[in-house]
Design a protein around this motif. Structure first.
Motif, PDB file in Angstrom:
ATOM      1  N   LYS A 304      -1.737   3.261   3.171  1.00  0.00           N
ATOM      2  CA  LYS A 304      -1.258   3.276   4.548  1.00  0.00           C
ATOM      3  C   LYS A 304      -0.062   4.220   4.674  1.00  0.00           C
ATOM      4  O   LYS A 304       0.794   4.302   3.784  1.00  0.00           O
ATOM      5  N   LEU A 309       2.441   1.356   8.226  1.00  0.00           N
ATOM      6  CA  LEU A 309       3.184   0.220   7.690  1.00  0.00           C
ATOM      7  C   LEU A 309       4.183  -0.321   8.704  1.00  0.00           C
ATOM      8  O   LEU A 309       4.402  -1.540   8.787  1.00  0.00           O
ATOM      9  N   TYR A 475      -6.327  -1.733   7.559  1.00  0.00           N
ATOM     10  CA  TYR A 475      -5.437  -1.516   8.690  1.00  0.00           C
ATOM     11  C   TYR A 475      -6.262  -1.654   9.970  1.00  0.00           C
ATOM     12  O   TYR A 475      -6.974  -0.728  10.348  1.00  0.00           O
ATOM     13  N   GLY A 501       1.847   2.601  -0.532  1.00  0.00           N
ATOM     14  CA  GLY A 501       1.215   2.353   0.753  1.00  0.00           C
ATOM     15  C   GLY A 501       0.075   1.351   0.728  1.00  0.00           C
ATOM     16  O   GLY A 501      -0.368   0.902   1.780  1.00  0.00           O
ATOM     17  N   ILE A 503      -1.818  -2.087   0.630  1.00  0.00           N
ATOM     18  CA  ILE A 503      -1.516  -3.471   0.992  1.00  0.00           C
ATOM     19  C   ILE A 503      -2.485  -4.377   0.230  1.00  0.00           C
ATOM     20  O   ILE A 503      -3.694  -4.165   0.253  1.00  0.00           O
ATOM     21  N   ALA A 525       3.057  -4.854   0.100  1.00  0.00           N
ATOM     22  CA  ALA A 525       2.783  -3.416   0.149  1.00  0.00           C
ATOM     23  C   ALA A 525       3.435  -2.732  -1.041  1.00  0.00           C
ATOM     24  O   ALA A 525       4.562  -3.055  -1.422  1.00  0.00           O
ATOM     25  N   ARG A 527       5.545  -0.072  -2.660  1.00  0.00           N
ATOM     26  CA  ARG A 527       6.616   0.799  -2.182  1.00  0.00           C
ATOM     27  C   ARG A 527       7.270   1.492  -3.377  1.00  0.00           C
ATOM     28  O   ARG A 527       7.318   0.956  -4.492  1.00  0.00           O
ATOM     29  N   LEU A 543       5.205  -8.508   3.118  1.00  0.00           N
ATOM     30  CA  LEU A 543       4.983  -8.246   4.539  1.00  0.00           C
ATOM     31  C   LEU A 543       4.850  -9.523   5.357  1.00  0.00           C
ATOM     32  O   LEU A 543       5.275  -9.572   6.512  1.00  0.00           O
TER      33      LEU A 543
END
Length: 596
Positions: A304, A309, A475, A501, A503, A525, A527, A543
């Motif tokens: 993503k 995000l 998404y 990115g 998830i 997620a 990172r 998240l």
């Protein structure tokens, strides 16, 4: 004779007419979807088993349904009194259906299956088993079309465009990314059948599949053109024009096979063997050169963008606010009115529906009280469900589709007074979830390798669970998405590499059959964390925003750093959600996020 037995008898008659000794019915459609449109619910129609995964094999004197441990209890109940035998996958005494066919098929016999719904990988395994037995595999037999008289047709819901600000990357840019990957493989054309890949690539959404905002179709991508194959009438004139402006032609659904059959011998085709059926594959001239690799869109959509995000975080906040409203209602109503597992589904869906940009549930809500919670894929029905009363644990696994993201969350809450043993299980699961939440790891780590981090505290407590710890999440797409999966049972191939990115769910559990189940799930997620002389490292950003029921915790089992993580998480939950709720929901949020 049960309706299941009558249908199996009809199938056997059709098999006899075609000279088939065995017939295989997978839980699949021409797009290898997880959730199937009504037209392809053949295994369910024949067997009466309503779970989402299972393979039915029928011979003249045997009918067996192969399912894994998530479905054993459900399948045993639903197959009772029928001629279909439960075959438990992963028991040493029960071979898989491919091995069973190899051992029970004689030379010269014919095994039938509808190749249009059989994955290419499954076809290759089944072909090898048939060959080893001296049997023949026939993939052109769709016997369901013959015996299923009221079989549904193709779904006909309209296709619509996913637009900005939620659609953060243009259709043209996505096509350019896929074409760049095609050139890297030396491919001139690329065929796609998986519905979420198609929806992502063209920034389109639909309603052909329950819970997933996708539509039935295929796509053929060239270096300077693209064709989308869908049923007539699903795309209106305005959307036709929008697609045409990006060089996308629309053709009939049935024309996909003809397009593959007409490929020229100087065109190299990129195809993903894990994401096409053997029926699609065999529509091509075998002389057409091809390269087999994962769909570029599968990798691209898993990562993503920062803008996506940001939208997901907003969707998570709205989802968390809806859950605050639901749980405040639940605790107030408990003991004052009749609440069943069905009520839970109704109320939690209604709470989400009041939130902006909500579209629909992302899967069928699982609400299981005590013993029902011990079945990971339990589904309450009007005929069979429990009333929430007495003492115990209520497991609720639910999610929503929002224009800016897809949610999936599991919480277990106390009803009355949980037992000491229930608190131990809850705490072990929480420790596993926290351990994975806090993990950092080198970029590119195969996702299955992370599984032991979540399981270690649970193993240390002498427990285990039969499902994976994490799955990718789309998404505003499928709630179960590849290629990453956190499960030691999965093969750690290059396509499972963890990249920024992505998830993924974080959902360890413990299940005591006939007693209770515990699963705690957040979405996380990938990172960037740090870059050093020894490499680039990632960490997880949590998240999901919803309190974890501290009434179910056995504090003596928690370390100080674990308690600190939980208190910090609850502090964040309160800060993010308190502006979105009021009244009783706000009061509930404050109580349930209090530090321990």
């Amino acid at each position: 004779m049960s309706s299941t037995d009558a249908r199996i008898a009809q199938l056997r008659q059709a098999m006899s007419r075609r000279g088939l000794s065995a017939y295989v019915v997978p839980s699949s459609d021409p797009h290898l979807s997880e959730y199937l449109p009504a037209r392809w619910q053949g295994r369910r129609w024949l067997s009466g088993f309503t779970g989402s995964v299972g393979t039915l094999v029928v011979t003249a004197d045997f009918a067996g349904l192969w399912v894994d441990s998530r479905y054993w209890v459900q399948a045993e109940a639903q197959l009772a009194g029928t001629c279909v035998q439960l075959m438990k996958i992963a028991l040493a005494t029960t071979p898989g259906h491919v091995d069973w066919l190899a051992a029970n098929t004689k030379a010269g016999e014919v095994i039938g299956v509808d190749g249009q719904v059989l994955g290419l990988g499954a076809f290759r395994a089944l072909s090898a088993a048939a060959a080893a037995a001296g049997a023949v595999l026939e993939i052109r037999e769709d016997l369901l079309q013959e015996v299923w008289k009221d079989r549904a047709g193709l779904p006909n819901a309209a296709i619509y465009e996913h637009v900005a600000p939620e659609a953060c990357v243009t259709r043209a840019d996505k096509l350019a990314q896929v074409r760049e990957a095609m050139r890297g493989h030396g491919a001139d054309v690329h065929f796609i059948s998986t519905l979420d890949d198609i929806a992502w690539l063209f920034n389109l959404r639909g309603a052909d599949v329950d819970y997933n905002p996708v539509f039935v179709g295929h796509a053929l991508i060239g270096l300077d053109h693209a064709t989308l194959f869908v049923a007539d009438g699903k795309i209106d004139d305005a959307l036709h024009a929008v697609l045409a402006a990006d060089g996308v032609e629309v053709a009939g659904y049935a024309q996909a096979a003809d397009a593959l059959a007409s490929l020229e011998l100087d065109q190299k085709l990129l195809i993903d063997p894990a994401r096409v059926t053997c029926g699609v594959f065999h529509a091509m001239d075998p002389a057409v050169p091809r390269v087999e690799a994962i769909n570029p869109s599968t990798l691209l959509k898993s990562r993503k963008t920062d803008a996506e995000l940001a939208n997901v975080r907003q969707a998570m906040a709205q989802d968390g606010a809806a859950l605050c409203e639901f749980f405040s209602w639940f605790e107030g109503a408990l003991g004052n009115e009749t609440i069943t597992e069905l009520t839970i589904d109704e109320q939690i869906t209604a709470a989400r529906a009041r939130r902006p940009a909500y579209v629909c549930p992302s899967f069928a809500t699982i609400a299981g009280f005590n013993a029902n919670g011990a079945m990971p894929h339990y589904r309450a029905t009007a005929e069979s469900h429990s009333t929430i009363e007495g003492d115990g644990l209520l497991l609720i696994d639910s999610g929503g589709q929002y224009l800016g993201g897809t949610t999936d969350i599991t919480r277990v809450v106390a009803v009355g007074t949980p037992s000491a043993d229930q608190k131990v299980d809850f705490t072990l699961v929480l420790k596993g979830m926290i351990a994975l939440s806090r993990a950092s790891f080198p970029r590119g780590t195969p996702s299955p390798m992370l599984d032991a981090i979540a399981r270690a505290p649970i193993w240390e407590g002498g427990a285990e669970y039969g499902h994976g710890t994490g799955h990718g999440v789309g998404y505003f797409l499928n709630v179960h998405e590849g290629p990453q999966v956190i499960s030691y049972r999965a093969a750690p191939g290059p396509h499972t590499a963890m990249e920024p990115g992505m998830i993924t769910s974080n959902e360890p559990g413990i299940y005591r059959p006939g007693r209770w189940g515990v699963r705690i799930e957040n979405l996380v997620a990938n990172r960037a964390w740090l870059t050093s002389e020894l490499g680039e490292f990632l960490c997880f950003e949590t998240l999901t925003l919803c309190p974890i029921d501290t009434r179910c915790i056995e504090p003596a089992l928690m370390r100080a750093d674990e308690i600190a993580w939980l208190n910090d998480y609850h502090k964040t939950v309160f800060e993010r959600l308190s502006p979105l709720v009021e009244g009783e929901a706000l009061a509930w949020l404050k109580r349930r996020t209090a530090a321990i």
